[in-house]
Design an enzyme around this catalytic site. Sequence first.
Site, PDB file in Angstrom:
ATOM      1  N   PRO A 281       0.727  -1.382   0.374  1.00  0.00           N
ATOM      2  CA  PRO A 281      -0.185  -0.110  -0.044  1.00  0.00           C
ATOM      3  C   PRO A 281       1.162   1.273  -0.065  1.00  0.00           C
ATOM      4  O   PRO A 281       1.618   1.660   0.365  1.00  0.00           O
ATOM      5  CB  PRO A 281      -0.436   0.182   1.531  1.00  0.00           C
TER       6      PRO A 281
ATOM      7  N   TRP B  78       8.342  -3.751   4.502  1.00  0.00           N
ATOM      8  CA  TRP B  78       6.779  -4.150   4.539  1.00  0.00           C
ATOM      9  C   TRP B  78       7.133  -5.550   3.833  1.00  0.00           C
ATOM     10  O   TRP B  78       6.913  -6.533   4.306  1.00  0.00           O
ATOM     11  CB  TRP B  78       6.438  -3.894   2.847  1.00  0.00           C
TER      12      TRP B  78
ATOM     13  N   LYS C 198      12.912  16.756  -5.827  1.00  0.00           N
ATOM     14  CA  LYS C 198      12.627  18.665  -5.639  1.00  0.00           C
ATOM     15  C   LYS C 198      13.446  19.933  -5.216  1.00  0.00           C
ATOM     16  O   LYS C 198      13.382  20.634  -6.640  1.00  0.00           O
ATOM     17  CB  LYS C 198      11.255  18.881  -5.368  1.00  0.00           C
TER      18      LYS C 198
END
Length: 860
Positions: free
Chosen positions: A49, A643, A679
Amino acid sequence: MAKKFTEYNGLDLSDVNREVLAGWEKDDVFHRSLALREGCTPFVFYEGPPSANGMPGIHHVIARSIKDVFCRYKTMKGFLVKRKAGWDTHGLPVELGVEKSLGITKEDIGKTISVEEYNAACRRDVMKFTREWEDLTKKMGYWVDMNDPYITYDNRYIETLWWLLKQMYNKDLLYKGYTIQPYSPAAGTGLSSHELNQPGCYREVKDTTCTAQFKVINGESLTVNSNGLPVYFLAWTTTPWTLPSNTALCVGPNIIYSLVKAKNPYSESEGVYIIAKERLGAYFGEKKIESFEIIDEIKGKDLTGLEYEQLMPFVRPDGDAFKVITGDFVTTEDGTGIVHIAPTFGADDNKVAKNSGIAALLLTDRNGKQVPMVDLTGKFYKIEDLDDGFVETNVNRTLYKQWAGRYVKPDYAEFFHDGTTDDLNVDLCVMLKQQGLALKIEKHTHTYPHCWRTDKPVLYYPLDSWFIRSTACREQMVELNNAINWKPQSTGTGRFGKWLENLNDWNLSRSRYWGTPLPIWRTEDGSEEICIGSVEELITEIRNAVKAGVMKENPFPDFHVGDYSAENYDVKNIDLHRPYVDNIILVSPSGKPMYRETDLIDVWFDSGAMPYAQIHYPFSNKELTGVYPADFIAEGVDQTRGWFFTLHAIAVMVFGSVAFRNVVSNGLVLDKNGNKMSKRLGNAVDPFAAIAKYGSDPLRWYMLTNASPWDNLKFDTKGVEEVCRKFFGTLYNTYSFFALYANVDGFEGTEDEIPFAERPEIDRWILSLLNSLINEVDGHYDTYEPTRAGRAINDFVNDNLSNWYVRLNRKRFWGGKMDADKLSAYQTLYACLKTVSQLMAPIAPFYADKLWTDLTGRDR
């Protein structure tokens, strides 16, 4: 005669992307592909997820492409491949984003904003970028069912988590312990060891370090005559802020220590310094303290019990302190061979101090609770926040007041907008220098752990936490890991395997607000407790509490036990989050009130529980058949201790099995110069812009064939352009050549097949290569090697089909009647193009669909 095969004036893969996608959506092709496979053998896939509170990046394209490749391939091979999307909605990323947008810190929650209001803001914020994620998923051709995703904040999902924790509790795998744990003041919570080992958490930093002088007060027991000079132990630390909490010094029992007469380089005062013999060269000699005399040597064990003056007598500890003790962990690799012990800020320190009966330096706060000198925001406790009686008897106000309220690291002052720019560590060192109690102060570069979400340094801090006893299942985890097919294998045996071998117990507690609450209720004295494993169990216990008079009423009167519908589990009927579960008081067997342990659980447990929680097991679905374990999962290498670990750990501890059989761990996507994209640096690639410009297929093909998925990819748009030109351009030109002449000659593709043995040798040659290609590509897909599959297809198209077959056979398609030779050429080229479209479809589904449709017609 109408043209059978569509002819084009040029290739625009971005237009192909839009056209094919529109067709898929119009005809609901994905769900139709699932319906066609109903009743077939399942191939189980788990979607890790993502969190939708942040924008997707270019690295998500490769991760999701890898998943899509093998799910498409297995579907083409006749398997039923259900693909349920999911959203990770709890935890630090969400909370920190909300705090930033609201202009608050964790300390404001419950004061300027209620827990209920805060969690409501988190619930709203967590799905902020859902539309962008869904848009990217569609545009890149990742087929996953987003109509009915699992969502980790859903009450049904939480109920499964509670059930899993109850299974662990019943196996004695859950326990509460007060230990030194990594703690993030910026995040306001403890961290598990797998969080601390996320990529990039350990970073090189330059800190002010100090070699402090601890004055011996019973030096007469030493075998040397110091001629009346003061004797000092030398201890080096990279965290001077811990020196006020020092209560012992630790030496190696078998280490030889030298007693050195020399002058302090700052104060010029003469003294005798005790330092490990092997560390003399770091402090004395050329370009260091050049004038010195070694006057004696002594073994570490013979220093045991010597006492020294408290270095910074700000606060007096309760108990035995300021003695020399021994520990096997002391080395002579750096420092002085003498370790300064602050039991409240180090696991080794705490252990060795307890074993030797040395007290930790603890303060008493306004609530009467014993606390370390540093509070949960990373600053020295303010005097007004301490118990008046404790201050009166244990605190030297004059010495401590100038340090009270100071943050131990400048990063915390910046995070909490303290406004101060002074470095506490520098100021403490300067003070020691002025007092003649520092032998050496310098900047030192070393690695230090940082919080995986805030990028701020962590502290090792005493915490009252709940743990999962994962070490009890370590051997089984290692054994079952050997049954998993890791791609690459080195990740399974190396990074993951070594992690399991050195496993620590899992710190489950998180002192936060938005997440899955720990389902444990205890009496105030801790003598009785209960772990709740279902909503039905909770409602039963609430009714008992109401009957006993502990609670006035059931807070969830509209919830109907046994009704597992989404409607019944809606928040209007029940909410298993804080503060609602905090207000539930249960009754113990002896009649005492029981209060919920206020912690949440590690958000990584949420994601690791998805195989079961996605189907609301064992409630809405009583069986795991057909959905567990996974045949295939894939995520980035950063999930090895995230995970991948939590999936494996929960599966082993609760079910005694693996959670997944095959796993692809992809590497990082870097810029073309090998730098991490961000960024801030201006080197990040916008995936939406890239798809709009090039189409999804060239991106997917480039990312999956340029390097093996588990290798880091240096992303360069020139490489994407080359893929457009060399592979897709060549394939398009080959199809265009075929379509042009097939339409002239009226070739349909439905003509009776010319037997293979009757075809010219060159046709038999290319068809033989084609069949070899089928076997090779199938083999690569079967063994989770998409790079090799793509490269094999590329080589066939460019080298064999275009450069050799088409080039050598052009004249067979020109002019003349449709004789057997010409028909053989058409049928051979037609078969090659159709087969290539099938073979490439898992990697480049848009153009593969377009090519197949152009060759066979959509109705076929």
